[in-house]
Scaffold this active site. Structure first.
Site, mmCIF file in Angstrom:
data_model
loop_
_atom_site.group_PDB
_atom_site.id
_atom_site.type_symbol
_atom_site.label_atom_id
_atom_site.label_comp_id
_atom_site.label_asym_id
_atom_site.label_seq_id
_atom_site.Cartn_x
_atom_site.Cartn_y
_atom_site.Cartn_z
ATOM 1 N N ASP A 248 0.694 -1.089 -0.063
ATOM 2 C CA ASP A 248 0.327 -0.011 0.101
ATOM 3 C C ASP A 248 0.983 1.387 0.014
ATOM 4 O OD1 ASP A 248 0.766 0.648 2.754
ATOM 5 O OD2 ASP A 248 -0.619 -0.982 3.333
ATOM 6 N N LYS A 270 -3.860 4.155 -2.053
ATOM 7 C CA LYS A 270 -4.538 5.317 -2.604
ATOM 8 C C LYS A 270 -3.801 6.213 -2.819
ATOM 9 C CE LYS A 270 -8.746 8.166 -1.895
ATOM 10 N NZ LYS A 270 -9.837 8.444 -1.170
#
Length: 457
Positions: A248, A270
């Site tokens: 991530d 993200k």
């Protein structure tokens, strides 16, 4: 190639060291570990030699160098602080065709001693041919960090299984695939390290009984808060053995640069230009890749079991019967506070610390009354968007409005930034900070001016 690297069998064979100081002691320790029958000749001896002699581990001959001591020897080492004596030992050994090492004089020696990584029976030797001992030492230290301490136990156990493997698996390809999965099995390695015979036997039988193209496994690894130097040794070993790494945005580029070069990489975070991958989809990626027989590393920032949703991912794997293991990491609260000069506990200011998520499940509510209590430190993860609410609730439940607060952005990295203030300002301070960031609330924040060290470097 100036030197041929060889490994000598010295057990119960005569060897001589000339010299009785610290350098000679280090060489003697190596020869004793190799099982040599050792004689040490010197004018004087440091105490350790006397201890070894009293224990019957070696023989001491006090006095000037005596060439006759070389006659029964297979190998000699000259380790005095007298160049003339060392040269004499070298020439006397050469005339008898006995290999001789001369400390700090590789040109006068017929063999040199490398830097050693000992995972007996696995041995790794590193040498610069005497041209740069410091470089050889640095390489040895790097290899020491990569090779697990229990690797020797795994190698020893593998030797015990060779006959069984040869009998059960007919082709060389089958044997190779078996050994590949054997040597990367963390459960087996950990069981051997713990001397857990029952677990060793159970894992061994599983390895022999399952198909060679069996399902893979998932290793959940904590990458720490950002600084690649804070990645654990076991975490480093895992990312360098992975077939695929699922990571991530909290995993730094420096850490990703340590991943095995030919491993596949799947980004599930993200950031600009990317959409956040739903947790259920991440779970399915781990499951799907493991079912292909791959060694999957799920790499998470901080510690995977502290607000990392690691438990949810493992529940999916457990339900599907996929083997998994966990390598903890340094959580952001610990790393960011240390790099900001903020001790989380202090006998004068905080007798406890609370790690709190600022990202609550729908309908959830924190225990604000206890969070507002004195003599503790609060660390809020993922709390930037809720900073105004945190400020309002803590003050409403009795925390003083002037309570020191700190917001740590990009903690432990070269981009780290710390914003200080008071609780009454928290909502406004949060507007000055970008994610990823931690919020730290407590009297310990007042120690930052005195204890801050990272920014000054």
């Amino acid at each position: 190639m100036d030197h041929l690297p060889i490994f000598c069998q010295l057990r119960d064979r005569d060897c001589l060291i000339v010299g009785g100081g610290d350098v000679a002691e280090r060489k003697a320790r190596l020869l004793l570990e190799a099982g040599a029958r050792l004689t040490v000749n010197a004018l004087t001896f440091i105490p350790q030699f006397t201890v070894w002699a009293d224990e019957g581990m070696l023989t001491l001959v006090e006095g000037p160098f005596d060439e006759a001591l070389l006659d029964p020897c297979w190998l000699a080492i000259a380790a005095t602080d007298d160049d003339a004596v060392n040269q004499h030992v070298s020439e006397a050994a050469e005339s008898r065709r006995i290999f001789c090492n001369v400390v700090d004089a590789p040109k006068a020696a017929s063999f040199i001693m490398p830097s050693i990584i000992d995972r007996s029976p696995l041995m790794v030797a590193v040498s610069s041919g005497g041209t740069s001992p410091v470089l050889a030492r640095l390489l040895r230290e790097k290899l020491e960090s990569i090779l697990p301490q229990h690797l020797g136990q795994v190698a020893q156990y593998a030797g015990q299984l060779r006959a069984r493997v040869k009998k059960q698996f007919i082709t060389m390809g089958e044997r190779r695939r078996f050994w590949e999965k054997f040597f990367v099995n963390d459960r087996l390695a950990q069981s051997l390290a713990n001397a857990d015979e029952k677990a060793v036997n159970a894992t061994t039988e599983q390895l022999f009984s399952e198909p060679l193209d069996h399902r893979g496994e998932v290793v959940l690894v904590g990458a720490g808060p950002g600084d690649a130097g804070l990645l654990t040794l076991k975490g480093l070993q895992q990312i360098q053995q992975a077939d695929i790494v699922v990571y991530d945005r909290l995993v730094s580029d420096d850490i990703m640069n340590l991943v095995r070069r030919d491993a596949d990489r799947v980004f599930v975070g993200k950031r600009a230009g990317y959409h956040c991958v739903p947790q259920e989809e991440i779970n399915q990626i781990l499951l799907r890749e493991a079912q292909k027989g791959k060694r999957v590393v799920r790499l998470k920032g901080g510690d995977p079991f502290i607000f990392g949703r690691g438990g949810e991912e493992l529940e999916t794997l457990c339900h599907a019967g996929i083997p998994f293991s966990v390598v903890p990491g340094i959580t952001a609260a610990s790393g960011c506070s240390a790099y900001s000069g903020l001790p989380l506990t202090h006998r004068d200011y905080a007798q406890s610390v609370r790690l709190v998520t600022g990202h609550l499940k729908t309908g959830g509510e924190l225990d604000w009354e206890n969070l507002a209590a004195e003599k503790q430190t609060l660390v809020f993860y993922m709390g930037l968007n809720q900073a105004a609410t945190i400020q309002e609730k803590l003050i409403a439940f009795g925390m003083q409005a002037d309570m020191p607060v700190a917001l740590v952005e990009n903690g432990t990295s070269i981009k780290q930034r710390v914003v200080n203030g008071e609780l009454a300002q928290l909502g406004e301070l949060a507007k000055q900070v970008a994610s990823p960031a931690l919020i730290i609330v407590g009297r310990v924040v007042g120690l930052r001016d005195k204890l801050n060290w990272f920014s000054s470097h």
